[in-house]
Scaffold this active site. Structure first.
Site, short mmCIF file in Angstrom:
data_model
loop_
_atom_site.label_atom_id
_atom_site.label_comp_id
_atom_site.label_asym_id
_atom_site.label_seq_id
_atom_site.Cartn_x
_atom_site.Cartn_y
_atom_site.Cartn_z
N GLU A 200 0.81 -1.22 0.00
CA GLU A 200 0.00 0.00 0.00
C GLU A 200 0.84 1.27 0.00
O GLU A 200 1.72 1.44 0.84
CB GLU A 200 -0.94 0.02 1.21
CG GLU A 200 -1.85 1.23 1.24
CD GLU A 200 -2.96 1.14 2.26
OE1 GLU A 200 -3.71 2.10 2.41
OE2 GLU A 200 -3.09 0.07 2.91
N LYS A 216 -8.60 -1.03 1.02
CA LYS A 216 -9.63 -1.43 1.98
C LYS A 216 -10.53 -2.45 1.31
O LYS A 216 -11.06 -2.21 0.22
CB LYS A 216 -10.49 -0.23 2.40
CG LYS A 216 -9.99 0.48 3.63
CD LYS A 216 -10.11 -0.39 4.85
CE LYS A 216 -9.33 0.21 6.01
NZ LYS A 216 -8.74 -0.83 6.83
#
Length: 396
Positions: A200, A216
């Protein structure tokens, strides 16, 4: 189980050449020029970090000094550093020997041979910092806070640790080979080492463009898992909340009207898991320095929640131990930009134990049992890679 030898610093064996942003001319060989290691006791640490890096011509406002030939700097920031920067409380990390702020400046160096691991490698039993019931209760407490209107979403993180025997650096280096590890690398100091397998992007600056790629939403990397992820209202709502938060964060440092979502809810694979990722970009204001940028985006919304400050207060209330170097940042700062990953899928070693953190975003639609299982599925590839299991892939 006790180690045979103390964990001591030897940066020649662990220079982070695999990090994105390291130039090709420096990637083969790096040599340490200077470093700082601090505890984040006040928000001014971000300005101190900016000044330190600028002195070597690094960051967003640095001017290269003629008496220094440098390639860039590896930077590691803890979750506590992010909380302090945001004005929120933070618990002490179980891996308390790891500093909150580390910056290591590297220059081009001669080739160095990798040393063989010292003795046999063995990892003992993993011990969680809370029970399944305790983790479930934390999820329920967050849902109650959402019901009261205190927050919209909170990321809840668990911790586990294990004793080890041998040299942990080789094991931590394996995390960089976990499939999908964009920010793979190891950084170490005297008595500690941190390894990362994060996919990420917290923040990237290049050519006047600033971007963040929040992740997410998680499902097993199967055909059914992909279908479930794409069709889940809960996962999409959780994701969109964080995308909106990321847009707001970038808006604090962007040219007016330039924030945009280049991709929404793209599905990527990480170590046997599907994860939903978006790409939020903007034109960076030319007057923004590193400290202002970090104050806008750090800590990352995908590991805090929304609103960010209220979520951090709940994190402090429900999590039994600190997050340490996890849920922070790790990456590379160069002469004219930077690329920092968010330290999910991250492990630390002190002189006695390995430490791993994992969690997930909690919304009103979260099921406590499913959230506990999701956190376990994220920690499993890291624990497997540390133990030496082939590929460190999750088979759930």
């Amino acid at each position: 189980m006790r180690r045979a030898d103390p964990l001591v610093a030897d940066t020649s064996l662990t220079v982070p050449t695999a990090l994105p942003g390291v130039s090709e001319g420096c990637r083969a060989h790096l040599s340490e020029v200077a470093r700082v290691e601090w505890r984040a006791t006040h928000a001014g640490w971000a300005g101190d970090l900016e000044a330190f890096l600028a002195g070597y011509g690094l960051g967003l406002t640095g001017t290269l000094r003629p008496d220094h030939t440098v390639c860039g700097a590896a930077v590691l920031l803890s979750a506590a550093a992010g909380a302090v920067l945001a004005g929120a409380p933070a618990r002490q990390s179980p891996a308390h020997v790891v500093p909150d702020v580390v910056a290591v400046v590297y220059g081009p160096g001669a080739a160095r041979a990798e040393a063989a691991p010292r003795g046999p490698w063995r990892v003992g039993a993993w011990e969680p910092s809370w029970s399944v019931a305790g983790h479930s209760a934390a999820v329920s407490a967050v849902r109650e806070a959402i019901g009261r209107g205190d927050v919209y979403q909170v990321n809840v993180v668990g911790h586990r640790s294990a004793p080890y025997l041998g040299d942990p650096v080789a094991a931590l280096r394996r995390l960089g080979s976990v499939p999908g590890a964009r920010y793979g690398g190891v950084l170490r100091g005297d008595g500690w080492a941190v390894g990362c397998a994060s996919p990420e992007t917290l923040v990237q600056v290049s050519g006047g463009t600033v971007r963040t790629r929040p992740i997410k939403g998680t499902r097993p990397a199967t055909v059914r898992g992909r279908t479930e992820l794409l069709s889940s209202p809960k996962e999409r709502a959780e994701h969109v909340m964080i995308v909106d938060l990321s847009r707001n964060d970038l808006g604090r440092v962007a040219r007016v009207g330039s924030v945009r979502v280049a991709e929404l809810f793209g599905v990527r694979e990480w170590a046997g898991l599907w994860q939903a990722e978006s790409d939020v970009v903007a034109d960076l204001r030319p007057d923004v320095g590193l400290a202002e940028l970090l104050a806008a985006v750090f800590p990352g919304g995908s590991v805090t929640g929304a609103p960010k400050l209220a979520a951090l207060d709940i994190v402090h209330a429900v999590e039994p131990v600190g997050r340490g170097p996890s849920m922070g940042a790790f990456g590379w700062v160069g002469p004219d930009g930077l690329d920092l990953g968010l330290t999910i899928r991250t492990a630390a070693a002190d002189a006695e134990r390995l430490h791993v953190w994992a969690g997930g975003g909690i919304t009103w639609g979260s099921d406590p049992d499913e959230e506990v299982a999701e956190a376990a599925s994220k920690a499993a590839p890291i624990a497997a890679a540390l133990s030496g299991a082939r590929g460190g892939r999750n088979r759930h």
